[in-house]
Design an enzyme around this catalytic site. Structure first.
Site, PDB file in Angstrom:
ATOM      1  N   CYS A  81       0.841  -1.197   0.000  1.00 38.04           N
ATOM      2  CA  CYS A  81       0.000   0.000   0.000  1.00 38.04           C
ATOM      3  C   CYS A  81       0.886   1.262   0.000  1.00 38.04           C
ATOM      4  O   CYS A  81       1.640   1.475  -0.938  1.00 38.04           O
ATOM      5  CB  CYS A  81      -0.991  -0.035   1.162  1.00 38.04           C
ATOM      6  SG  CYS A  81      -2.363   1.152   0.965  1.00 38.04           S
ATOM      7  N   HIS A 185      -3.753  -4.866  -0.141  1.00 33.60           N
ATOM      8  CA  HIS A 185      -3.337  -5.434   1.142  1.00 33.60           C
ATOM      9  C   HIS A 185      -3.445  -6.956   1.077  1.00 33.60           C
ATOM     10  O   HIS A 185      -4.527  -7.507   1.282  1.00 33.60           O
ATOM     11  CB  HIS A 185      -4.224  -4.910   2.268  1.00 33.60           C
ATOM     12  CG  HIS A 185      -3.971  -3.485   2.627  1.00 33.60           C
ATOM     13  ND1 HIS A 185      -3.027  -3.112   3.567  1.00 33.60           N
ATOM     14  CD2 HIS A 185      -4.519  -2.343   2.153  1.00 33.60           C
ATOM     15  CE1 HIS A 185      -3.025  -1.803   3.663  1.00 33.60           C
ATOM     16  NE2 HIS A 185      -3.910  -1.311   2.824  1.00 33.60           N
ATOM     17  N   GLU A 187      -2.470  -9.063   3.212  1.00 36.73           N
ATOM     18  CA  GLU A 187      -2.806  -9.574   4.543  1.00 36.73           C
ATOM     19  C   GLU A 187      -4.300  -9.505   4.832  1.00 36.73           C
ATOM     20  O   GLU A 187      -4.783 -10.133   5.785  1.00 36.73           O
ATOM     21  CB  GLU A 187      -2.018  -8.810   5.619  1.00 36.73           C
ATOM     22  CG  GLU A 187      -2.513  -7.419   5.947  1.00 36.73           C
ATOM     23  CD  GLU A 187      -2.097  -6.338   4.964  1.00 36.73           C
ATOM     24  OE1 GLU A 187      -2.371  -5.150   5.235  1.00 36.73           O
ATOM     25  OE2 GLU A 187      -1.494  -6.670   3.917  1.00 36.73           O
TER      26      GLU A 187
END
Length: 206
Positions: A81, A185, A187
């Protein structure tokens, strides 16, 4: 394996660390330049202001350490990001701020002339013209989670790119030698995001 998440006061480190833990990898969070330069893998997460992030990196003496780790030591690095944007040359957010110059791309605000909503938030599919180590065993048009208002150009022709369409195509990820970045992202992108992180951590150091 020594995986270091760089702490400069603006990253979602715990979310990334938890994702790595689910994959079976231990990682540490550090703002020590020596630790960073002696890592096997480096991850630069980030959320928030580009200018403030660069001020923090410079103030902590981390900019030089990151550049040395990536260019001289050849350590595989992943920016996530804002972390990806910081790897670029400059951003027009809050005026013009210089980045780390690890890829010769500028960052500018997403074009809202087509009526798209900014910030761009949610899952969107990505695609690529040239596969690289990050996309190994991932399907074209896989979905990843985005939340951003600014995006990177693809001016640097020495890199391979991942794209996303949101009003118009923008750079959703890149690989330039041992330096990687993703605007989304991983994650927060469920199984597909975990696979991408695993791909990164299986890259062989040059």
């Amino acid at each position: 394996m020594k995986i270091t998440l760089i702490d400069y006061g603006m990253g979602n480190h715990l979310s990334v660390r938890n994702a790595l833990s689910r994959l079976g990898y231990n990682s540490s969070i550090s703002q020590d330049p020596i630790v960073i330069k002696n890592s096997d893998f480096i991850i630069l997460p980030g959320v928030g202001s580009f200018r403030r992030a660069m001020e923090n990196l410079n103030g902590l003496g981390l900019s030089e350490a990151i550049i040395q780790a990536a260019t001289e030591n050849g350590i595989p690095m992943l920016g996530i990001c804002l972390g990806m944007q910081l790897l670029g040359s400059e951003s027009t957010e809050d005026g013009t701020s210089e980045g780390l110059h690890l890829i010769d791309n500028k960052i500018s605000k997403l074009d809202s002339s087509s009526g798209i909503r900014i910030p761009h938030v949610g899952f969107n599919n990505v695609y690529w013209k040239t596969a690289n180590a990050l996309t190994d065993e991932l399907n074209q048009n896989s979905d990843f989670y985005f939340t951003h208002s600014y995006a990177m150009t693809d001016s640097d022709k020495s890199a391979d790119y991942i794209y996303c369409d949101y009003g118009a195509p923008f750079v959703a990820g890149f690989r330039k030698h041992n330096i990687f970045g993703v605007q989304f992202h991983p994650e927060k992108s469920q199984r597909t995001g975990l696979k991408l992180l695993k791909n990164f951590l299986e890259i062989k150091r040059a």
